[in-house]
Design an enzyme around this catalytic site. Structure first.
Site, mmCIF file in Angstrom:
data_model
loop_
_atom_site.group_PDB
_atom_site.id
_atom_site.type_symbol
_atom_site.label_atom_id
_atom_site.label_comp_id
_atom_site.label_asym_id
_atom_site.label_seq_id
_atom_site.Cartn_x
_atom_site.Cartn_y
_atom_site.Cartn_z
ATOM 1 N N ALA A 68 -44.862 -9.887 -0.402
ATOM 2 C CA ALA A 68 -45.823 -9.421 -1.403
ATOM 3 C C ALA A 68 -45.168 -9.418 -2.774
ATOM 4 O O ALA A 68 -43.946 -9.302 -2.899
ATOM 5 C CB ALA A 68 -46.325 -8.020 -1.056
ATOM 6 N N ASP A 69 -46.005 -9.550 -3.793
ATOM 7 C CA ASP A 69 -45.522 -9.461 -5.166
ATOM 8 C C ASP A 69 -46.643 -8.921 -6.040
ATOM 9 O O ASP A 69 -47.805 -9.283 -5.855
ATOM 10 C CB ASP A 69 -45.073 -10.818 -5.694
ATOM 11 C CG ASP A 69 -44.330 -10.675 -7.009
ATOM 12 O OD1 ASP A 69 -43.171 -10.227 -6.987
ATOM 13 O OD2 ASP A 69 -44.928 -10.961 -8.067
#
Length: 194
Positions: A68-69
């Protein structure tokens, strides 16, 4: 079910993923995020989430790796994690009274080089008009220093927010609906484990 691995050191992502009731381990990724700076926000968070998941998946077998970012964007300006209290104060002053967008990309990769899935969530957050004293007091808590946009909506940063439109969990760092949908593609039944 394959072993689930979270490719992140974020305590917030760990806490959110735990809400799904699935067993998982943590193995933070190490990638050069600067090579993605040229991409627009939605494409950037998807590319970074996928790169993080791929980096961890390459060293594993029989695992689903979740990457995730998160990015905060206001008036075309990308706000990452502040590198000092002064930088945090500048970010918060810039966000004061404005609406910004939080993007989080989420990717799942079947290790070591199997199928992949990627998506993103987008949430609009409107800040209250903040006084210099409020900004100074919030920065003094230390809370903004490890968060994109210099605030944590799940903590005292909630007091900065006038409203949100979209997924609250996206703002915290992991949009759970998108995670559940991606995991379902890989045969993980979150509902069957609740």
């Amino acid at each position: 079910m394959s072993k689930l691995v979270l490719a992140s050191a974020s305590p917030r992502r760990r806490e959110l993923l735990a809400r799904l009731g699935l067993p998982f381990t943590i193995q933070p990724s190490r990638i050069d995020e600067s090579v993605y700076r040229h991409l627009p926000p939605a494409a950037r968070v998807e590319a970074l989430a996928l790169a993080k998941a791929r980096a961890v998946a390459a060293g594993l077998t029989d695992a689903l790796v979740l990457g995730a970012d998160t990015l905060v964007v206001c008036e075309g300006r990308v706000l990452g994690k502040p590198d000092s209290p002064a930088a945090a104060a500048r970010m918060l002053a810039f966000l004061s009274g404005r609406t910004h967008t939080v993007y989080t990309g989420v990717a799942v990769v079947q290790a070591p080089r199997g199928p992949e899935g990627v998506t993103h969530a987008r949430t609009a957050v409107t800040f209250r008009h903040l006084t210099p004293d409020q900004i100074e007091a919030y920065v003094a808590t230390g809370e903004p220093l490890d968060k994109a946009g210099a605030y944590g909506i799940q903590g005292r940063g909630a007091l900065l927010v006038a409203g949100i439109e979209g997924d609250y969990f996206n703002v915290v760092g992991l949009p759970l609906v998108q995670v559940e949908e991606l995991l379902a593609i890989f045969g993980v039944d979150v509902w069957g484990r609740v």
